[in-house]
Design a protein around this motif. Structure first.
Motif, PDB file in Angstrom:
ATOM      1  N   LYS A  69       0.810  -1.217   0.000  1.00  0.00           N
ATOM      2  CA  LYS A  69       0.000   0.000   0.000  1.00  0.00           C
ATOM      3  C   LYS A  69       0.845   1.269   0.000  1.00  0.00           C
ATOM      4  O   LYS A  69       0.533   2.233  -0.701  1.00  0.00           O
ATOM      5  CB  LYS A  69      -0.936  -0.012   1.209  1.00  0.00           C
ATOM      6  CG  LYS A  69      -2.046  -1.046   1.126  1.00  0.00           C
ATOM      7  CD  LYS A  69      -2.880  -1.063   2.402  1.00  0.00           C
ATOM      8  CE  LYS A  69      -3.993  -2.116   2.316  1.00  0.00           C
ATOM      9  NZ  LYS A  69      -4.753  -2.213   3.589  1.00  0.00           N
ATOM     10  N   GLU A  70       1.902   1.276   0.791  1.00  0.00           N
ATOM     11  CA  GLU A  70       2.690   2.500   0.947  1.00  0.00           C
ATOM     12  C   GLU A  70       3.715   2.704  -0.166  1.00  0.00           C
ATOM     13  O   GLU A  70       4.013   3.836  -0.533  1.00  0.00           O
ATOM     14  CB  GLU A  70       3.378   2.505   2.306  1.00  0.00           C
ATOM     15  CG  GLU A  70       2.391   2.567   3.476  1.00  0.00           C
ATOM     16  CD  GLU A  70       3.080   2.602   4.828  1.00  0.00           C
ATOM     17  OE1 GLU A  70       4.213   3.119   4.919  1.00  0.00           O
ATOM     18  OE2 GLU A  70       2.486   2.086   5.799  1.00  0.00           O
ATOM     19  N   PHE A  71       4.281   1.606  -0.676  1.00  0.00           N
ATOM     20  CA  PHE A  71       5.355   1.733  -1.674  1.00  0.00           C
ATOM     21  C   PHE A  71       5.010   1.114  -3.019  1.00  0.00           C
ATOM     22  O   PHE A  71       5.831   1.107  -3.929  1.00  0.00           O
ATOM     23  CB  PHE A  71       6.637   1.053  -1.167  1.00  0.00           C
ATOM     24  CG  PHE A  71       7.114   1.533   0.174  1.00  0.00           C
ATOM     25  CD1 PHE A  71       6.841   2.807   0.624  1.00  0.00           C
ATOM     26  CD2 PHE A  71       7.844   0.690   0.990  1.00  0.00           C
ATOM     27  CE1 PHE A  71       7.293   3.248   1.866  1.00  0.00           C
ATOM     28  CE2 PHE A  71       8.309   1.112   2.234  1.00  0.00           C
ATOM     29  CZ  PHE A  71       8.027   2.402   2.668  1.00  0.00           C
ATOM     30  N   GLN A  72       3.786   0.539  -3.145  1.00  0.00           N
ATOM     31  CA  GLN A  72       3.410  -0.205  -4.358  1.00  0.00           C
ATOM     32  C   GLN A  72       4.409  -1.340  -4.630  1.00  0.00           C
ATOM     33  O   GLN A  72       4.719  -1.663  -5.779  1.00  0.00           O
ATOM     34  CB  GLN A  72       3.325   0.724  -5.590  1.00  0.00           C
ATOM     35  CG  GLN A  72       2.136   1.663  -5.558  1.00  0.00           C
ATOM     36  CD  GLN A  72       2.307   2.795  -4.564  1.00  0.00           C
ATOM     37  OE1 GLN A  72       3.283   3.523  -4.609  1.00  0.00           O
ATOM     38  NE2 GLN A  72       1.356   2.943  -3.645  1.00  0.00           N
ATOM     39  N   TRP A  73       4.913  -1.911  -3.567  1.00  0.00           N
ATOM     40  CA  TRP A  73       5.866  -3.022  -3.661  1.00  0.00           C
ATOM     41  C   TRP A  73       5.131  -4.277  -4.118  1.00  0.00           C
ATOM     42  O   TRP A  73       4.067  -4.604  -3.607  1.00  0.00           O
ATOM     43  CB  TRP A  73       6.498  -3.251  -2.294  1.00  0.00           C
ATOM     44  CG  TRP A  73       7.543  -4.325  -2.212  1.00  0.00           C
ATOM     45  CD1 TRP A  73       8.839  -4.244  -2.605  1.00  0.00           C
ATOM     46  CD2 TRP A  73       7.397  -5.636  -1.649  1.00  0.00           C
ATOM     47  NE1 TRP A  73       9.521  -5.406  -2.331  1.00  0.00           N
ATOM     48  CE2 TRP A  73       8.654  -6.286  -1.743  1.00  0.00           C
ATOM     49  CE3 TRP A  73       6.329  -6.330  -1.076  1.00  0.00           C
ATOM     50  CZ2 TRP A  73       8.870  -7.581  -1.292  1.00  0.00           C
ATOM     51  CZ3 TRP A  73       6.541  -7.613  -0.625  1.00  0.00           C
ATOM     52  CH2 TRP A  73       7.801  -8.233  -0.736  1.00  0.00           C
TER      53      TRP A  73
END
Length: 333
Positions: free
Chosen positions: A308-312
């Motif tokens: 969610k935070e880094f599109q990892w």
């Protein structure tokens, strides 16, 4: 923030992280125990990064390595399945090493630290239980490495608060993938399957991730000013049996059935493994603590924070295993 130090730089993850940072234009200093050991630093030398000798037990070497750096990737850790005294050879070195480098990072004015922990510091679940997340700690660990990673990461957070350090921790799953000179304990499982040394599988289930995805998670955590706290970095959960079958699909000559062994047989494996080590000198692959922690247990986690935070997005493990096998076969490892 472009000048960074990477400890444990000649390890599987360390090398992939150094390579990624170099490609992204960072001024990388690669710390290894002995920078003059050409056999263990050859790959790093080819990347054209600065090499320094640094040991987590030697504060003076850490002081020199950290001088002038903006950021720190703390990757190095002790791991030894054949340790006669795991407390003194694994647990204490990892805890004290964490204290040493965190305190020296403060003294050096390091602006940000990305610390490599492990899902071993999170724990496992029984069949049917919900996946774990970053709020979980493996306080019931028996295996020395898991104990050391849990206590070391907790200490890192205590020191970060006390010393006012900007800390983020990455907790990788069982790391596979290419770009290694020597197989790690995790990679030796794949090696054993290829060599026909694991015809049957213990009933254990692990969570796997490619080394390059873990390196990317470290980079994203470093570059994102909003990154905060712990981040689990892992992908698919597979039983050892499933891994055996996947490797067999990738390399049909692998001599494994993938059939699971009865639990009572698995409990005898540490004794047989110790005997093999004593007779042949080959590295240990399993001990009684591993059996206690992982037999009929599952490593299953929620990596939503990174997504969610880094599109990892980690690659499919079959692709990673394919490239791992190809690397082993082409390198004769």
């Amino acid at each position: 923030m472009k000048k960074v130090l990477v400890t444990g730089a000649n390890g599987h993850l360390g090398y992939s992280l150094v390579k990624l940072l170099k490609e992204r234009g960072y001024d990388v200093t690669a710390a290894v125990r002995n920078a003059n050991d050409n056999g263990k630093t050859k790959a790093l030398q080819k990347l054209g990064v600065k090499l320094v000798s640094a040991d987590l037990s030697d504060r003076e070497s850490l002081r020199k390595a950290l001088a002038g750096q903006d950021g720190l990737f703390q990757v190095a850790a002790a791991f030894n399945l054949t340790a006669k005294d795991p407390q003194k050879e694994v647990v204490e070195p990892n805890i004290q090493g964490t204290r040493n480098i965190m305190e020296e990072a403060r003294n050096a004015g390091i602006k940000k630290i990305v610390y490599t922990s492990s899902i071993a510091a999170v724990g496992t679940i029984a069949e049917g239980e919900s996946p774990l997340n970053e709020s979980s700690w493996n306080d019931s660990a028996k295996e020395p490495y898991a104990i050391s990673k849990t206590l070391s990461e907790k200490l890192a957070w205590e020191l970060a608060e006390k010393l006012g350090l900007n800390l983020v921790t990455i907790l990788p799953g069982t790391i596979v993938g290419p770009q290694f000179a020597q197989p790690t304990s995790s990679l030796k499982l794949i090696q054993d399957i290829l060599k026909g040394q694991l015809p049957f599988a213990p009933k254990m289930t692990f969570s796997y991730v490619d080394v390059r995805d873990v390196a990317m998670a470290h980079l994203q955590a470093y570059e994102n000013p909003q990154a905060k706290g712990r981040y689990i970095a892992t992908g698919e959960t597979l039983s050892v049996s499933q891994v055996c079958k996947l490797v067999k699909e990738i390399h049909p000559k692998a001599k494994t059935t993938g059939k699971e062994l009865p639990s009572f047989v698995v409990r005898a494996m540490p004794f047989l493994d110790a005997l093999k080590h004593a007779l042949t000198g080959l590295d240990r692959q399993i001990n009684s603590a591993i059996v206690q922690d992982y037999l009929q247990r599952r490593q299953e986690y929620n990596s939503d924070r990174l997504t969610k935070e880094f599109q990892w997005k980690p690659m499919p493990i079959r692709k990673s295993l394919q490239e791992t096998v190809d690397w082993m076969l082409s390198s004769s490892i």
